[in-house]
Design a protein around this motif. Structure first.
Motif, short mmCIF file in Angstrom:
data_model
loop_
_atom_site.label_atom_id
_atom_site.label_comp_id
_atom_site.label_asym_id
_atom_site.label_seq_id
_atom_site.Cartn_x
_atom_site.Cartn_y
_atom_site.Cartn_z
N ARG A 37 -15.50 9.93 -5.08
CA ARG A 37 -14.24 9.89 -4.34
C ARG A 37 -13.48 11.20 -4.42
O ARG A 37 -12.64 11.48 -3.58
CB ARG A 37 -13.35 8.80 -4.91
CG ARG A 37 -13.83 7.42 -4.58
CD ARG A 37 -12.73 6.47 -4.91
NE ARG A 37 -13.19 5.10 -4.86
CZ ARG A 37 -12.46 4.12 -5.33
NH1 ARG A 37 -11.29 4.38 -5.87
NH2 ARG A 37 -12.89 2.89 -5.25
N VAL A 49 -10.43 10.63 -1.79
CA VAL A 49 -10.60 10.65 -0.34
C VAL A 49 -10.28 9.31 0.29
O VAL A 49 -9.92 9.24 1.46
CB VAL A 49 -12.03 11.07 0.06
CG1 VAL A 49 -12.24 12.53 -0.20
CG2 VAL A 49 -13.05 10.21 -0.62
N ASP A 50 -10.37 8.25 -0.44
CA ASP A 50 -10.05 6.96 0.17
C ASP A 50 -8.56 6.81 0.42
O ASP A 50 -8.13 6.05 1.28
CB ASP A 50 -10.53 5.82 -0.73
CG ASP A 50 -12.02 5.63 -0.60
OD1 ASP A 50 -12.61 6.36 0.24
OD2 ASP A 50 -12.58 4.79 -1.31
N LEU A 54 -6.70 9.44 1.17
CA LEU A 54 -6.29 10.46 2.16
C LEU A 54 -6.72 10.00 3.56
O LEU A 54 -7.61 10.58 4.17
CB LEU A 54 -6.94 11.81 1.84
CG LEU A 54 -6.50 12.44 0.53
CD1 LEU A 54 -7.37 13.65 0.23
CD2 LEU A 54 -5.04 12.84 0.62
N SER A 55 -6.10 8.95 4.04
CA SER A 55 -6.54 8.41 5.33
C SER A 55 -5.44 8.49 6.36
O SER A 55 -5.18 7.56 7.10
CB SER A 55 -7.00 6.96 5.15
OG SER A 55 -5.91 6.20 4.67
#
Lengths: 648, 102
Positions: B28, B94-95, B97-98
Motif C-alpha cells: 500500500r 494508496v488506498d 489517496l482516492s
C-alpha cells in the motif's frame, strides 16, 4: 494626361489617409485645409486633363492606364485600370470642382464641431470614391467606386452618430443602395459568364440571339442606377439622408452620389441601346419620380427636405433625358444641376447655421431682411431650378423636355409629365423661397439674428460644441469660407447655362459625342416649343406660389386626402415596411419559435443530456484506488496472455 | 565464452518481474510500489540484455539503457509526488489517496 488623371484620383485619398493617420497631431482647422487643398489639387489635375484632351482629335480622346493586375481568375483578368475620355473628364471636373467648393464651405460650417477631423477625412474619402467611380477603366473598378460611394455616404449621413435618426437614415441609405449594388453585380456576373470584356469603353458586343441576356444586364445596371440616384422605387433613402450635415447633403446631391446613376446610364449606353425597352423604362421611372417628388415637395416643412425632393425631381429629368437618348442634354443638366443645387443647399446651410440649426420653415420667415446676400443667392438658385431664362436650368432642362417631342407617342407622354413637373418645380421652389425669405422677420428669426449672438451653429448640436469655444467670431451671414463659395456657385448658376444653348451652339453634346452618341435629336422648332411651354409653366408655378404665399390672395386648398398622401410620401415607407420589414420580422419570430427553439435548440439539449448521462455512468468505474487499476491491468494482461497461448 | 543457458536468464527475469508485479498489487505504501515498479523494469531489462547477447546484437542493450533513463526520470517524479503528499501530512497509503474517484 495619365499622370494628371492619377493625381486627380489619388489626391483626396491621400488627404483622407493623412487626416486619419495623423489623428490629434494636426489641428481641426488644418484637417479642413488639407481636405480642401487635396480636392482643389484634384480639380487642377482635372483641368490639366481637360486641356490635354482638348488639344487632341475627337477620335483620340480616350486613354486608359492600368496600374497593376488586381484580380485574376483563370482567363479572367481585372486590372486597376482608369480611363480618361471626354465623359470621365466632364464628371471629374464636376466632382472635384463642386466638391472643392463644398469642402471649403464646410470649414466654416463645421467650425466648432467636436469631430471635424473625422468629417473632413470622410469628405475627402467621398470625393475619392466618386472620382474612382467616374474614372473607372472597367466595370469592376466602377463597382468598387460605387460601393465606396455607398460606404462614405453611410459614414457621412450618420456623421452625428449620437442622434438615432441620423444613424437610422444612414442605415436606410446603405441598405437601399445595397439593393442596387446587388443587381449591378449580378449584371456584371452575366457579362463575365458570357465572356464579355468588362473594360471600358470597348465592350458589350453581345451577339444577336441573346435578347434576354442584354435585357437582364441592362435591368441590373438600371437597378444600380435607380438605387444610387434615388428614383422610384428605391427613392426613400434620399429625404432621410438629410440627417447629415448640410454640406454633406450638398455633396451627395450636387457633386457626387445621386448623379452616379445618370453617369452609369450614359457610360454604358452601348448596353442600354441594345435593350431599348429598358431604356424606356428608365425614362418612365424618371418621369414618375420627377412628378412624385415635385408633389411631395409641396407639403414638406423642412427646408432641406424640400430641396432634397427637388433633387429627386431633377434627377428624374436627367433619367428622362438619358432614357430618351439625349445623353448630352442629360449630362448638361447634371452639370447645371450641380451648380444650382449646391448653391441652394449651401444657401440653406447659411440660414440653418444662422438660426442655430433650425430647419422648420414654419418658424422661419423674413430671413431675407436680415440676410440679404443669402436671399439673393437662394433666389438665383430657385430661378435656375425652375428654369427661368437666362439662369442655367433653362438651357439644360428644356433640351431634355424637347427630347421628348422627337420620340413618338411615348415621348409625348414624357413631354407632358415633364411640363407638369416644370409647373410643380416653380410652385414648390417659390413656396419655399416666399415662406422663408421675404416679409417681416418672424419672432423666432428675430431672436436669433438680431442679437447677433446666435448660439452654436450646428444643427441641433448645442451640446456638442466645446464649452468656452466661440463659434461665432463672425457676424451676420457666415464666415468668409461660406459666403465666398456660395457667391461662386451663384455666379456659376447664372452663367453656367450659356455653355450650351441647343439650337445655336452645343459644345457639351459635341464633346461627349465620341463616348455616347445621342439618338434623340430634337429640331430647333421642338426646342423652341418645349422652352416656351416649360418657361410659361414654370412662371405659372411661380405665380401660383406668389398668389398663395406671397400676396396671400389664395388660400392653400384643403384637400385632406391628398395632403395626407403627400405628407406620407405616397406611403412608400409604409409599403416597404409592410412588404419587407414586417414579413421579415414575422419570419424571424416564427423561425425562432418553431424551428430554433424546439428543433435546433432541442436537439442540442438532448445530445448534451445523453453525453452527460453516459459520462456519469462511466465515472463510476473510476474508484480512485490505484491498486484496483493495477489489478485490472494485470488481470487483463493475464487474460490476453492466456488467449495468445491458447490460440497458438 | 560460455555462460549459463538463456533459460536461466529468462527465469531470473521472470522471477524479478513477478516479484515487482506482486509488490505493486499487494503493497500500500507508494514508496514500496515505486520500488516494485523499478524491480519490474529491471526484470524487463534483464530479458532484453539476455536476448541481445544471444543474437549478438547491441540494440537490445541500448534499449535497456533507454529504459534506465526513463526509469530514473519516473522515480524523480514519483518521489517528488511522495514528498508533496508527505508535506500535506497525508497518510502514505494508496488506498486512502482516492481523490480522483469519479
Amino acid at each position: 494626361v495619365i499622370v494628371a488623371a492619377w493625381i486627380c484620383l489619388v489626391a483626396p485619398l491621400a488627404a483622407a489617409l493623412t487626416i486619419t493617420l495623423l489623428g490629434n497631431t494636426i489641428s481641426r482647422r488644418a484637417a479642413g485645409y488639407v481636405a480642401t487643398a487635396s480636392v482643389l489639387g484634384s480639380f487642377a489635375a482635372a483641368v490639366v486633363v481637360l486641356a490635354k484632351l482638348w488639344s487632341e482629335a475627337p477620335a483620340d480622346r480616350s486613354h486608359a492606364s492600368t496600374a497593376w493586375e488586381w484580380l485574376t481568375a483563370g482567363s479572367f483578368h481585372v486590372g486597376l485600370r482608369i480611363l480618361v475620355d471626354p465623359l470621365s473628364v466632364f464628371m471629374m471636373l464636376i466632382v472635384s470642382g463642386i466638391g472643392f467648393l463644398i469642402v471649403a464651405y464646410s470649414i466654416g460650417y463645421m467650425d466648432g464641431d467636436n469631430e471635424e477631423r473625422r468629417y473632413f477625412a470622410y469628405m475627402a474619402l467621398f470625393v475619392f470614391s466618386m472620382l474612382l467611380l467616374v474614372q473607372a477603366g472597367n466595370l469592376v473598378i466602377l463597382l468598387a467606386g460605387w460601393g465606396l460611394v455607398g460606404l462614405s455616404s453611410y459614414l457621412l449621413i450618420g456623421f452625428w452618430h449620437d442622434r438615432p435618426p441620423a444613424v437610422a437614415a444612414a442605415k436606410k441609405a446603405f441598405i437601399m443602395n445595397a439593393v442596387g449594388d446587388a443587381t449591378m453585380a449580378l449584371a456584371f456576373f452575366l457579362l463575365i459568364q458570357h465572356g464579355q470584356s468588362l473594360n471600358l469603353p470597348d465592350m458589350f458586343a453581345i451577339g444577336p440571339g441573346h435578347g434576354w441576356l442584354v435585357n437582364l444586364v441592362a435591368l441590373g445596371l438600371l437597378g444600380g442606377a435607380i438605387a444610387k440616384s434615388a428614383q422610384i422605387p428605391l427613392q426613400t433613402w434620399l429625404p432621410d439622408a438629410m440627417e447629415g450635415p448640410t454640406p454633406v447633403s450638398a455633396l451627395i446631391h450636387a457633386a457626387t452620389m445621386v448623379t452616379a446613376g445618370v453617369y452609369l446610364i450614359v457610360r454604358t449606353s452601348a448596353i442600354f441601346e441594345q435593350a431599348p425597352r429598358v431604356l424606356e423604362l428608365a425614362a418612365g421611372l424618371g418621369a414618375g419620380t420627377l412628378l412624385m417628388a415635385g408633389l411631395i415637395a409641396l407639403v414638406q416643412t423642412d427646408i432641406k427636405k424640400v430641396i432634397a425632393y427637388s433633387t429627386m425631381s431633377q434627377i428624374g429629368y436627367m433619367f428622362v433625358g438619358a432614357g430618351l437618348g439625349a445623353y448630352g442634354s442629360a449630362m448638361f443638366h447634371l452639370m447645371t444641376h450641380a451648380f444650382f443645387k449646391a448653391l441652394l443647399f449651401l444657401a440653406a446651410g447659411l440660414v440653418i447655421h444662422a438660426l442655430a440649426g433650425e430647419q422648420d420653415i414654419r418658424k422661419m420667415g423674413g430671413v431675407g431682411r436680415l440676410m440679404p446676400f443669402t436671399r439673393i443667392a437662394f433666389l438665383i438658385g430657385s430661378l435656375a431650378l425652375v428654369g427661368v431664362p437666362p439662369f442655367s436650368g433653362f438651357f439644360s432642362k428644356d433640351s431634355i423636355i424637347a427630347a421628348g417631342l422627337s420620340r413618338g407617342w411615348y415621348g409625348y407622354i414624357l413631354f407632358a409629365i415633364a411640363l407638369v413637373g416644370a409647373f410643380l418645380t416653380g410652385l414648390y421652389a417659390f413656396r419655399l423661397y416666399l415662406i422663408v425669405f421675404p416679409g417681416e422677420p418672424s419672432p423666432f428669426v428675430r431672436e436669433h439674428l438680431m442679437r447677433g449672438s446666435h448660439a452654436a451653429g450646428m444643427e441641433g448640436a448645442h451640446a456638442r460644441s466645446e464649452p468656452g469655444h466661440e463659434v461665432h467670431e463672425h457676424k451676420g451671414e457666415g464666415p468668409f469660407s461660406m459666403t465666398s463659395t456660395v457667391a461662386v456657385l451663384a455666379v456659376l448658376s447664372v452663367i453656367g447655362g450659356f455653355l450650351q444653348y441647343a439650337p445655336l451652339w452645343h459644345p457639351i453634346s459635341d464633346w461627349l459625342d465620341p463616348v455616347a452618341p445621342p439618338f434623340a435629336l430634337p429640331t430647333n422648332t421642338e426646342e423652341a416649343l418645349a422652352s416656351l411651354f416649360a418657361v410659361l409653366l414654370g412662371l405659372a408655378g411661380i405665380g401660383v406660389a406668389w398668389l398663395i404665399y406671397g400676396a396671400k390672395r389664395w388660400r392653400v386648398p384643403k384637400l385632406a386626402f391628398s395632403q395626407r398622401l403627400l405628407e406620407h410620401k405616397f406611403y412608400f415607407d409604409e409599403a416597404y415596411d409592410a412588404a419587407f420589414y414586417r414579413p421579415a420580422v414575422w419570419l424571424a419570430k416564427g423561425l425562432g419559435r418553431w424551428i430554433e427553439g424546439p428543433i435546433i435548440g432541442g436537439s442540442i439539449r438532448e445530445i448534451t443530456a445523453a453525453f452527460r448521462e453516459a459520462g456519469l455512468d462511466t465515472s463510476r468505474i473510476q474508484t480512485g484506488l490505484v491498486r484496483t487499476y493495477a489489478l485490472a491491468i494485470a488481470a487483463s494482461l493475464a487474460v490476453i496472455t492466456i488467449v495468445f497461448v491458447a490460440v497458438r | 565464452m560460455r555462460g549459463p543457458d538463456i533459460a536461466w536468464y529468462l527465469a531470473v527475469s521472470a522471477f524479478l518481474f513477478a516479484t515487482g508485479a506482486l509488490g505493486v498489487l499487494l503493497r500500500r505504501s507508494p514508496l514500496i510500489i515505486l520500488l516494485s515498479l523499478e524491480i519490474m523494469l529491471n526484470g524487463g531489462n534483464l530479458a532484453l540484455i539476455a536476448f541481445s547477447r544471444l543474437h549478438g546484437e547491441s540494440s537490445g542493450q541500448i534499449f535497456a539503457l533507454a529504459v534506465m533513463a526513463v526509469a530514473a526520470a519516473e522515480v524523480v517524479v514519483g518521489l517528488g509526488l511522495i514528498v508533496a503528499i508527505a508535506q500535506k501530512k497525508l497518510d502514505l497509503d494508496v488506498d486512502k489517496l482516492s481523490f480522483l474517484r469519479g
